[in-house]
Design a protein around this motif. Sequence first.
Motif, mmCIF file in Angstrom:
data_model
loop_
_atom_site.group_PDB
_atom_site.id
_atom_site.type_symbol
_atom_site.label_atom_id
_atom_site.label_comp_id
_atom_site.label_asym_id
_atom_site.label_seq_id
_atom_site.Cartn_x
_atom_site.Cartn_y
_atom_site.Cartn_z
ATOM 1 N N GLY A 32 6.155 -4.532 -12.559
ATOM 2 C CA GLY A 32 6.969 -4.941 -11.411
ATOM 3 C C GLY A 32 7.629 -6.287 -11.608
ATOM 4 N N GLY A 33 6.965 -7.166 -12.383
ATOM 5 C CA GLY A 33 7.519 -8.488 -12.650
ATOM 6 C C GLY A 33 8.406 -8.546 -13.870
ATOM 7 N N LYS A 34 8.720 -7.398 -14.458
ATOM 8 C CA LYS A 34 9.582 -7.297 -15.642
ATOM 9 C C LYS A 34 9.013 -8.038 -16.850
ATOM 10 C CE LYS A 34 13.726 -6.895 -12.743
ATOM 11 N NZ LYS A 34 15.088 -7.410 -12.467
ATOM 12 N N GLU A 35 7.664 -8.168 -16.877
ATOM 13 C CA GLU A 35 7.019 -8.830 -18.015
ATOM 14 C C GLU A 35 6.761 -7.852 -19.149
ATOM 15 O OE1 GLU A 35 3.609 -11.262 -16.864
ATOM 16 O OE2 GLU A 35 4.357 -11.223 -14.801
ATOM 17 N N ILE A 36 6.578 -6.591 -18.815
ATOM 18 C CA ILE A 36 6.410 -5.547 -19.825
ATOM 19 C C ILE A 36 7.245 -4.341 -19.416
ATOM 20 C CG2 ILE A 36 4.088 -6.276 -20.514
ATOM 21 C CD1 ILE A 36 2.990 -3.910 -18.896
ATOM 22 N N SER A 37 7.559 -3.517 -20.383
ATOM 23 C CA SER A 37 8.345 -2.314 -20.132
ATOM 24 C C SER A 37 7.443 -1.095 -20.071
ATOM 25 C CB SER A 37 9.362 -2.138 -21.258
ATOM 26 O OG SER A 37 9.824 -0.805 -21.317
ATOM 27 N N PRO A 38 7.698 -0.149 -19.144
ATOM 28 C CA PRO A 38 6.956 1.110 -19.156
ATOM 29 C C PRO A 38 7.060 1.838 -20.491
ATOM 30 C CG PRO A 38 8.147 0.874 -17.097
ATOM 31 C CD PRO A 38 8.619 -0.234 -17.993
ATOM 32 N N VAL A 39 8.190 1.692 -21.177
ATOM 33 C CA VAL A 39 8.359 2.328 -22.482
ATOM 34 C C VAL A 39 7.403 1.713 -23.493
ATOM 35 C CG1 VAL A 39 9.963 2.684 -24.398
ATOM 36 C CG2 VAL A 39 10.768 2.927 -22.024
ATOM 37 N N GLU A 40 7.309 0.393 -23.503
ATOM 38 C CA GLU A 40 6.394 -0.309 -24.404
ATOM 39 C C GLU A 40 4.945 0.103 -24.127
ATOM 40 O OE1 GLU A 40 5.060 -4.953 -25.382
ATOM 41 O OE2 GLU A 40 6.241 -4.480 -23.585
ATOM 42 N N LEU A 41 4.593 0.176 -22.850
ATOM 43 C CA LEU A 41 3.225 0.538 -22.482
ATOM 44 C C LEU A 41 2.906 1.970 -22.896
ATOM 45 C CD1 LEU A 41 0.533 0.075 -21.084
ATOM 46 C CD2 LEU A 41 1.640 0.599 -18.897
ATOM 47 N N LEU A 42 3.819 2.895 -22.664
ATOM 48 C CA LEU A 42 3.587 4.284 -23.050
ATOM 49 C C LEU A 42 3.362 4.397 -24.546
ATOM 50 C CD1 LEU A 42 3.509 7.336 -22.551
ATOM 51 C CD2 LEU A 42 6.010 7.336 -22.783
ATOM 52 N N GLU A 43 4.198 3.752 -25.342
ATOM 53 C CA GLU A 43 4.043 3.841 -26.793
ATOM 54 C C GLU A 43 2.716 3.250 -27.244
ATOM 55 O OE1 GLU A 43 5.805 5.668 -28.678
ATOM 56 O OE2 GLU A 43 7.308 6.111 -27.130
ATOM 57 N N ALA A 44 2.274 2.197 -26.570
ATOM 58 C CA ALA A 44 0.973 1.613 -26.903
ATOM 59 C C ALA A 44 -0.149 2.603 -26.616
ATOM 60 C CB ALA A 44 0.757 0.319 -26.117
ATOM 61 N N CYS A 45 -0.044 3.325 -25.489
ATOM 62 C CA CYS A 45 -1.063 4.327 -25.152
ATOM 63 C C CYS A 45 -1.039 5.493 -26.141
ATOM 64 C CB CYS A 45 -0.860 4.824 -23.728
ATOM 65 S SG CYS A 45 -1.291 3.618 -22.455
ATOM 66 N N ILE A 46 0.152 5.933 -26.511
ATOM 67 C CA ILE A 46 0.253 7.019 -27.492
ATOM 68 C C ILE A 46 -0.344 6.593 -28.823
ATOM 69 C CG2 ILE A 46 1.888 8.387 -28.851
ATOM 70 C CD1 ILE A 46 3.688 8.492 -26.367
ATOM 71 N N ASP A 47 -0.092 5.358 -29.230
ATOM 72 C CA ASP A 47 -0.690 4.847 -30.466
ATOM 73 C C ASP A 47 -2.216 4.835 -30.377
ATOM 74 O OD1 ASP A 47 1.798 4.448 -31.578
ATOM 75 O OD2 ASP A 47 1.835 2.275 -31.236
ATOM 76 N N ARG A 48 -2.740 4.409 -29.211
ATOM 77 C CA ARG A 48 -4.201 4.368 -29.051
ATOM 78 C C ARG A 48 -4.782 5.777 -29.068
ATOM 79 N NH1 ARG A 48 -8.070 0.845 -27.231
ATOM 80 N NH2 ARG A 48 -6.964 -0.537 -28.647
#
Length: 509
Positions: free
Chosen positions: A20-36
């Motif tokens: 919500g604060g534009k500190e991270i992107s949902p795209v970045e977070l999704l890719e991190a989860c897929i990597d994990r």
Amino acid sequence: MAVNQELVSLSAVELRRRIGGKEISPVELLEACIDRIAAINPAVNAVTATCYDRARREAAAAERAVRQGEALGLLHGLPTGIKDLEETEGLLTTYGSPLYRDFVPAQDNAMVARVRASGAVVVGKTNVPEFGAGANSRNGVWGATGNPFNPLLNAGGSSGGSAVALACDMLPVCTGSDTGGSLRIPAAMNGVVGFRPSPGIVSVERRGLGWTPISVLGPMGRTVADTCLLLAAQAAPDDRDPLSYDAGGAAFAVPPPVDLGRLRVAWTEDFGQCPVDAPIRAVMREKVQAMAHLFARCDHVAFDFGEADRCFDVIRAVSFLARYREAYEKDPASLGPNVRANYEIGAKMTLADFAWAHLEQTRIFRSFQETFRDYDLVLAPTTPVSPFPWTRLYLEEMNGEKLRNYYHWLAPTYFVTLATNPAIAIPGGTDHAGMPFGLQVVGRFRGDRALLGAAHAMEQAFEAIAALRRPRPDLAKLTKPTPELKSIVTHPPVLDARPSGHATSGASV
């Protein structure tokens, strides 16, 4: 990669704040989860069917919404796992049964639709026992889910895949369901949080026996606050569920402040009659000693649950008769041993048994509510044993005594199910074997918000007490696949199957 690994370990509440604060992107977070998931899932087998392409499109849309200043939902941009008993549009839903290994629903069920509407990005499904029957998440479609503290041990069930995905930081929130402990047991065995809400808060439009409160849907998270965030998205009335009511879903988003020093707490090892392994009894006493100073009172209390075992047998069996009569009569061998056992128990019962069970459940309910005249919470072990090898479908005996049936070892949670009070499993350190110990905390009848507030305060206090602090698995030890977990798969599902209508809804432990 280092940034991604740090990202997935953050709480869902913190991730949502940063999105919500534009500190991270949902795209970045999704890719991190897929990597994990790619790195860890082969060792524990928690996440089953996935929909990465669709998730990537949804994450990109979520990112655009943030940039354009649009209104954001409670779960906006959060990667989410859906238990494989819940129908998901275009995504394989097997119920853990070979009968549905190729079933792709044409639409989401109501709960999944609410979660998506809150902004969640559905990444995939999480593993379950066949039709949710049993507290060992293994089936002939996907294989077994291993405990992240030792993949050769039971991860619990029936929301076992969700609990393990959370414990391994694969996903920030996951859904679950609970009949006799399916949210609470796997949470306890994996060091995360599972909340069984009061029946009706999260509507269940697919429940065939609409007037029976035994089965509920609910949230899981790594923390109580994360669990509350998901619950706020799940909670809503639905005119297809006669038990549902408007509990003010948004009010669950943040746990209310609670002063533990004002709470009167009752505790028990076994509710008077549940089978509990001797070492777990000792562990429970140690945990109570470590936390007693937090409360105004912390008293050992006796309970009268009457004939709760027989009562649960009947009420549970009626649900299985309603769901699986057609499949059983067509071919009993098409159902796994746990489902067959429940059906066959029910087939021998009479209307008199059914009437007696409802009378007994009402008596148990009224007796249990009397406790809350003097106490605000009831504490008990969530599971009566330390996790055992997943190759054992269920526990046959305890303390040298044979158990009544395949689910008798789940009595500490299904006793509470009969009372219908809200209950939550929160991490309480480790047990005698070094595995996670889950404390079951039970609140007043329909006292869900107060219970969540108390659990949140307890969780925060526990972090300062070594004996009660949440344990975390050593993920470095989970970098190699565990081939044994797939050993019971008969043949793999068809991942590109076409929608084929609606299947019979699954139960949960």
